[in-house]
Design a protein around this motif. Structure first.
Motif, PDB file in Angstrom:
ATOM      1  N   PRO A 188      32.582  45.782  31.082  1.00 36.20           N
ATOM      2  CA  PRO A 188      33.486  46.799  31.716  1.00 36.20           C
ATOM      3  C   PRO A 188      33.806  48.074  30.836  1.00 36.20           C
ATOM      4  O   PRO A 188      33.926  48.997  31.755  1.00 36.20           O
ATOM      5  N   ALA A 189      34.002  47.951  29.643  1.00 38.40           N
ATOM      6  CA  ALA A 189      34.098  48.750  29.026  1.00 38.40           C
ATOM      7  C   ALA A 189      32.811  49.764  28.808  1.00 38.40           C
ATOM      8  O   ALA A 189      33.231  51.131  28.877  1.00 38.40           O
ATOM      9  N   SER A 238      34.053  36.415  48.580  1.00 38.33           N
ATOM     10  CA  SER A 238      34.800  37.358  49.182  1.00 38.33           C
ATOM     11  C   SER A 238      36.317  37.130  49.119  1.00 38.33           C
ATOM     12  O   SER A 238      37.301  37.802  49.183  1.00 38.33           O
ATOM     13  N   ALA A 239      36.785  35.839  49.336  1.00 39.85           N
ATOM     14  CA  ALA A 239      38.147  35.441  49.433  1.00 39.85           C
ATOM     15  C   ALA A 239      38.602  35.920  48.080  1.00 39.85           C
ATOM     16  O   ALA A 239      39.868  36.274  47.803  1.00 39.85           O
ATOM     17  N   ARG A 240      38.151  35.162  46.963  1.00 43.82           N
ATOM     18  CA  ARG A 240      38.346  35.291  45.855  1.00 43.82           C
ATOM     19  C   ARG A 240      38.732  36.917  45.388  1.00 43.82           C
ATOM     20  O   ARG A 240      39.503  37.310  44.762  1.00 43.82           O
ATOM     21  N   GLY A 241      37.776  37.744  45.933  1.00 40.32           N
ATOM     22  CA  GLY A 241      37.785  39.146  45.630  1.00 40.32           C
ATOM     23  C   GLY A 241      38.910  39.807  46.617  1.00 40.32           C
ATOM     24  O   GLY A 241      39.676  40.744  46.060  1.00 40.32           O
ATOM     25  N   LEU A 294      33.196  34.529  38.343  1.00 39.75           N
ATOM     26  CA  LEU A 294      31.855  33.992  38.937  1.00 39.75           C
ATOM     27  C   LEU A 294      31.122  33.386  37.759  1.00 39.75           C
ATOM     28  O   LEU A 294      30.404  32.539  38.018  1.00 39.75           O
ATOM     29  N   LEU A 295      31.121  34.103  36.542  1.00 35.21           N
ATOM     30  CA  LEU A 295      30.004  33.600  35.520  1.00 35.21           C
ATOM     31  C   LEU A 295      30.673  32.157  35.118  1.00 35.21           C
ATOM     32  O   LEU A 295      29.787  31.182  34.560  1.00 35.21           O
ATOM     33  N   GLN A 341      37.577  41.002  36.436  1.00 33.06           N
ATOM     34  CA  GLN A 341      38.159  39.588  36.537  1.00 33.06           C
ATOM     35  C   GLN A 341      37.371  38.690  37.207  1.00 33.06           C
ATOM     36  O   GLN A 341      36.923  37.403  37.059  1.00 33.06           O
ATOM     37  N   LEU A 342      36.679  39.393  38.338  1.00 36.55           N
ATOM     38  CA  LEU A 342      36.015  38.664  39.356  1.00 36.55           C
ATOM     39  C   LEU A 342      34.677  38.154  38.670  1.00 36.55           C
ATOM     40  O   LEU A 342      34.045  37.109  38.936  1.00 36.55           O
TER      41      LEU A 342
END
Length: 413
Positions: free
Chosen positions: A314-315, A267-270, A209-210, A204-205
């Motif tokens: 991710p897969a 970092s905050a989003r993470g 970000l992309l 998700q992050l």
């Protein structure tokens, strides 16, 4: 390996053409073991003697260089002018920053070899791939005819976009003799972030970000070999099914404060997703990136080029066939590498991984494999008929790089 002087090259190629003899174009020859092996009895014609910078225009941010020039020498020279070629060192190049480079020119490979392989790393997230840096090319065709395209040349030979055709051609269309590339200023400030946590949250992050207004140099799915990682410091590190995989982020700017703001934002989003973040200073970032270049060009039995749709990255990270193996995969491109010893990775797992990559809209290229394995380096591409038609136009006698035409499955045995 034959390393003709510049004045001897064209006549050598003409003589090989008269004899209809098979031959393999090469740069420094540091990665001839990658991919399908040259046909037995083929001569290898190296550009090792075609070395040095032809012209550098710092004000125009362009450089013309002979194809046999080691990448490390080019980067070092550009660094004197505060510039660099925005490409990753190829796998097996060891440590070294964008300006300093690896310790050995041979391990960094030649500029011509870099173009012929066309394998870009994580920096393509911001700077695009090898062919996007290429603005001119000169080459010798299979019959000894010299040709060039791009730069000040208005019309390409035979109407083809030679720069795109020759990038990633593996020497199957001709011998690259020189290239003109665009350069960029060296970033005065660079910082990194190592992120770790549950695989779904990392995905998700990465997706956020992309799609954000931020422009990192690299956003790489990253997993070191041998277990253990410094990519993050959160309690969720290693959670999920991706093992100890995390995200490695590189940020560059002319302003340190801007970088700190971006790091704080990511970092905050993470943190909101349960992801740990570890800020990395330039030396620490480079150490992480260098780990993703592998231990050396001959130090691993398996070297795999992986490609999937970015949404399926991710897969791929969670794929059981890749469990615990080193991995460096661009989140925005879905392109990356993994490597292993023969004991760590049996051939049947590579076959399973290839099927998974195809299922996720990509492919797998076997760049290196144990001598006991006989897997095809690559399979037929959907465009095989067109690839073979172009090959006939450039090499009617089928002399060049026999069995090494990308997109055409090589014969086994």
């Amino acid at each position: 390996m034959i390393s003709p002087e510049p004045g001897e090259l064209q006549e050598l190629v003409r003589e090989l053409h008269r004899q209809a003899a098979p031959w393999q174009p090469a740069g420094l020859g540091s990665r001839l073991s990658w991919g399908p092996q040259p046909e037995p009895g083929s001569a290898t014609v190296s550009c090792r003697a075609l070395r040095g910078i032809v012209e550098h225009s710092p004000g125009d941010f362009t450089v013309t260089v002979w194809a046999g020039t080691p990448l490390v020498e080019l980067q070092a020279e550009l660094a004197h002018h505060g510039q660099w070629l925005t490409l990753d060192w190829p796998w097996g190049s060891g440590s070294g920053g964008p300006a300093s480079g690896p310790a050995s020119g041979d391990t960094s490979g030649s500029v011509g070899g870099l173009v012929a392989r066309g394998l870009a790393g994580g920096l393509r997230q911001r700077y695009l791939g090898v062919r996007d840096q290429l603005i001119g090319i000169e080459l010798v065709r299979a019959d000894g005819t010299r040709a060039r395209a791009g730069g000040k040349v208005v019309k390409n030979v035979a109407g083809y976009d030679l720069m795109r055709l020759f990038t990633g051609s593996w020497g199957a269309l001709g011998l690259i003799t020189s290239v003109t590339l665009r350069t960029l200023p060296l970033p005065p400030q660079r910082r990194g972030l190592g992120l770790s946590g549950p695989l779904e949250a990392l995905g998700q992050l990465a997706s956020w970000l992309l799609g954000s207004s931020l422009s990192p140099e690299r956003i790489d799915w990253w997993r070191p070999g041998g277990g253990g990682s410094r990519t993050g410091a959160g309690a969720g590190a290693g959670a999920g099914t991706g093992g100890d995989a995390g995200l490695l982020i590189s940020l560059a700017s002319i302003n340190a404060a801007t970088l700190e703001e971006q790091i704080a934002c990511i970092s905050a989003r993470g943190a909101a997703l349960g992801i740990g973040a570890l800020p990395l200073e330039p030396a620490e970032l480079e150490a992480q990136v260098a780990h993703g270049r592998g231990p050396g060009p001959e130090a691993s039995d398996w070297l795999l080029r992986l490609a999937v749709r970015p949404s399926q990255a991710p897969a791929l990270v969670a794929e059981p066939a890749l469990a615990q193996l080193p991995l460096c995969l661009g989140a925005g491109s879905g392109l990356g590498v993994s490597w292993a010893s023969a004991a760590e990775l049996p051939a049947y797992r590579v076959e399973a991984l290839r099927r998974s990559c195809q299922q996720w809209g990509g492919y797998l290229t076997v760049l290196r494999q144990p001598s006991s394995s006989q897997l095809p380096a690559w399979l037929d591409a959907p465009a095989r008929p067109m690839i073979e038609a172009i090959k006939r136009q450039f090499d009617p006698l089928q002399q060049l790089a026999r069995g090494r035409l990308p997109g055409v499955q090589p014969p086994l045995g």
